[in-house]
Design a protein around this motif. Sequence first.
Motif, short mmCIF file in Angstrom:
data_model
loop_
_atom_site.label_atom_id
_atom_site.label_comp_id
_atom_site.label_asym_id
_atom_site.label_seq_id
_atom_site.Cartn_x
_atom_site.Cartn_y
_atom_site.Cartn_z
N PHE A 250 0.64 -1.28 0.13
CA PHE A 250 -0.04 -0.06 -0.06
C PHE A 250 0.89 1.29 0.11
O PHE A 250 0.36 2.37 -0.62
CB PHE A 250 -0.91 -0.02 1.32
N ALA A 251 1.96 1.18 0.45
CA ALA A 251 2.85 2.26 0.65
C ALA A 251 3.45 2.78 -0.70
O ALA A 251 3.39 3.73 -1.28
CB ALA A 251 4.08 2.01 1.62
N ALA A 252 3.97 1.70 -1.39
CA ALA A 252 4.29 1.65 -2.97
C ALA A 252 3.27 2.27 -3.62
O ALA A 252 3.41 3.18 -4.67
CB ALA A 252 4.78 0.39 -3.50
N GLN A 253 1.91 1.66 -3.45
CA GLN A 253 0.77 2.18 -4.32
C GLN A 253 0.53 3.91 -3.86
O GLN A 253 0.34 4.78 -4.92
CB GLN A 253 -0.37 1.60 -4.02
N ALA A 254 0.75 4.10 -2.74
CA ALA A 254 0.63 5.58 -2.17
C ALA A 254 1.39 6.55 -2.98
O ALA A 254 1.09 7.71 -3.25
CB ALA A 254 0.62 5.89 -0.84
N ALA A 255 2.67 6.24 -3.08
CA ALA A 255 3.94 6.75 -3.76
C ALA A 255 3.55 6.90 -5.34
O ALA A 255 3.87 8.11 -5.77
CB ALA A 255 5.19 5.87 -3.70
N THR A 256 3.05 5.91 -5.82
CA THR A 256 2.65 6.01 -7.31
C THR A 256 1.59 7.23 -7.51
O THR A 256 1.68 7.82 -8.41
CB THR A 256 2.18 4.65 -7.86
N ASP A 257 0.45 7.07 -6.64
CA ASP A 257 -0.60 7.88 -6.72
C ASP A 257 -0.01 9.64 -6.61
O ASP A 257 -0.50 10.47 -7.00
CB ASP A 257 -1.62 7.71 -5.59
N GLU A 258 1.08 9.63 -5.53
CA GLU A 258 1.54 11.03 -5.45
C GLU A 258 2.22 11.51 -6.86
O GLU A 258 2.00 12.51 -7.15
CB GLU A 258 2.62 10.80 -4.45
N LEU A 259 3.08 10.40 -7.48
CA LEU A 259 3.50 10.94 -8.59
C LEU A 259 2.61 11.38 -9.79
O LEU A 259 2.81 12.22 -10.45
CB LEU A 259 4.38 9.75 -9.11
N ARG A 260 1.52 10.49 -9.72
CA ARG A 260 0.51 10.84 -11.07
C ARG A 260 -0.10 12.00 -10.47
O ARG A 260 -0.39 12.70 -11.64
CB ARG A 260 -0.45 9.63 -10.80
N ALA A 261 -0.41 12.21 -9.32
CA ALA A 261 -1.33 13.56 -8.91
C ALA A 261 -0.11 14.69 -9.43
O ALA A 261 -0.70 15.79 -10.05
CB ALA A 261 -1.50 13.75 -7.20
N ARG A 262 0.97 14.76 -9.06
CA ARG A 262 1.99 15.77 -9.37
C ARG A 262 2.14 15.81 -11.23
O ARG A 262 1.96 17.08 -11.58
CB ARG A 262 3.27 15.48 -8.85
N ALA A 263 1.98 14.88 -11.80
CA ALA A 263 2.08 14.78 -13.26
C ALA A 263 0.79 15.46 -13.87
O ALA A 263 0.97 16.05 -14.97
CB ALA A 263 2.35 13.53 -13.67
N ALA A 264 -0.10 15.19 -13.15
CA ALA A 264 -1.44 15.70 -13.90
C ALA A 264 -1.82 17.38 -13.01
O ALA A 264 -2.76 17.70 -13.50
CB ALA A 264 -2.54 15.02 -13.40
N GLY A 265 -1.02 17.75 -12.37
CA GLY A 265 -1.01 19.04 -11.63
C GLY A 265 -2.09 19.20 -10.71
O GLY A 265 -2.65 20.26 -10.40
N ARG A 266 -2.63 18.00 -9.83
CA ARG A 266 -3.45 17.81 -9.09
C ARG A 266 -2.69 17.95 -7.83
O ARG A 266 -1.42 17.69 -7.34
CB ARG A 266 -4.23 16.80 -9.23
N PRO A 267 -3.49 18.55 -6.66
CA PRO A 267 -2.91 18.53 -5.16
C PRO A 267 -2.07 16.97 -5.08
O PRO A 267 -2.88 16.11 -5.16
CB PRO A 267 -3.97 18.91 -4.26
N ALA A 268 -0.94 16.96 -4.38
CA ALA A 268 -0.53 15.66 -3.85
C ALA A 268 -1.24 15.22 -2.74
O ALA A 268 -0.97 16.17 -1.72
CB ALA A 268 1.05 15.88 -3.78
N PRO A 269 -1.67 14.11 -2.64
CA PRO A 269 -2.54 13.48 -1.46
C PRO A 269 -1.53 13.60 -0.28
O PRO A 269 -2.10 13.58 0.90
CB PRO A 269 -3.13 12.41 -1.85
N LEU A 270 -0.29 13.02 -0.53
CA LEU A 270 0.80 12.65 0.75
C LEU A 270 1.41 13.88 1.00
O LEU A 270 1.97 13.85 2.31
CB LEU A 270 1.63 11.42 0.49
N GLU A 271 1.42 14.94 0.23
CA GLU A 271 2.44 16.12 0.49
C GLU A 271 3.85 15.65 0.87
O GLU A 271 4.37 16.21 1.67
CB GLU A 271 1.74 17.08 1.61
#
Length: 311
Positions: A250-271
Amino acid sequence: MTSRPWQADAWARLQARRERDALPHALLLAGPAGLGKRDFLADFVKGLLCQQPTDGMPCGTCRSCMLMAAGTHPDVVALSFGLRKDGGTRTEIVVDQVRDLSQRLAMSSQFGGWQVATIDPADAMNAAAANALLKTLEEPTPSTILVLVADEPARLPATIRSRCQRIDFLVPSRDVALDWLRGQGVADAPAALEAAGGNPGLARDWAADGALKQRMEVRQDLKGLAAGRGDPMDVVKRWQATDPARYVWFAAQAATDELRARAAGRPAPLESQLDDESLDAWYGRANRARDALRGPLRTDLILLELIAAWR
């Protein structure tokens, strides 16, 4: 034949070969855990030995089926983790186990039909055991079929893989997976499927055992640590206490979602305070940590190193 629609093609091909009397002497069932390889294997073996099967499925009432249900069929040999001399369970399949299996398969079938041997998990064989198995694969006994089951087939030597007819179990499409999960009564099927990386079997199991709550807990932990809150040792203790490999997944998943949010210009959920390159490297570190958790290293040290890199 099965409630798992993604297995239908593999089942049909295998039964067609059976009808032509062209079954291979060795099968490799390969693919991620959670896709039903072991249920597929159980149905196949029961149907193969059944005295009156229908479309390859066992009748459930003949003598062979009754012996299978009791776990006492004389023509079925199952090889898995054995016991050490101190009574503990081994973490690998060793050469003596494979040699004993080969000797057993050299004998004739007691029912006069097929003999079936299974090795599960085959990817847990050590090098000596795998080498010992080669002779059996190269010189198969008539009317004997050997079935290997591997969640991580790449860990098997190429010499073993090349001598088996491989059946790959692949993650189905999202629509197929969601339909199956809803048929299984999974309430929040989309969230469970996302948590399991698209794997419907894992999604069903995780929806029932609190995994979605753990997934949210991991994200809260990482966000708090990124902001300088929380005690890393407390996080390590909680992750270690239940299912550390799943927490790291789940931690690895969270890191992936963080990168995707940055790439899409959305607020990064984990900051996260890590830059993109470091975050990607941390994702790789998390996956290596999952592998390390299978080995002899201390779980708490593996988790502490991972969490320290996050901060």
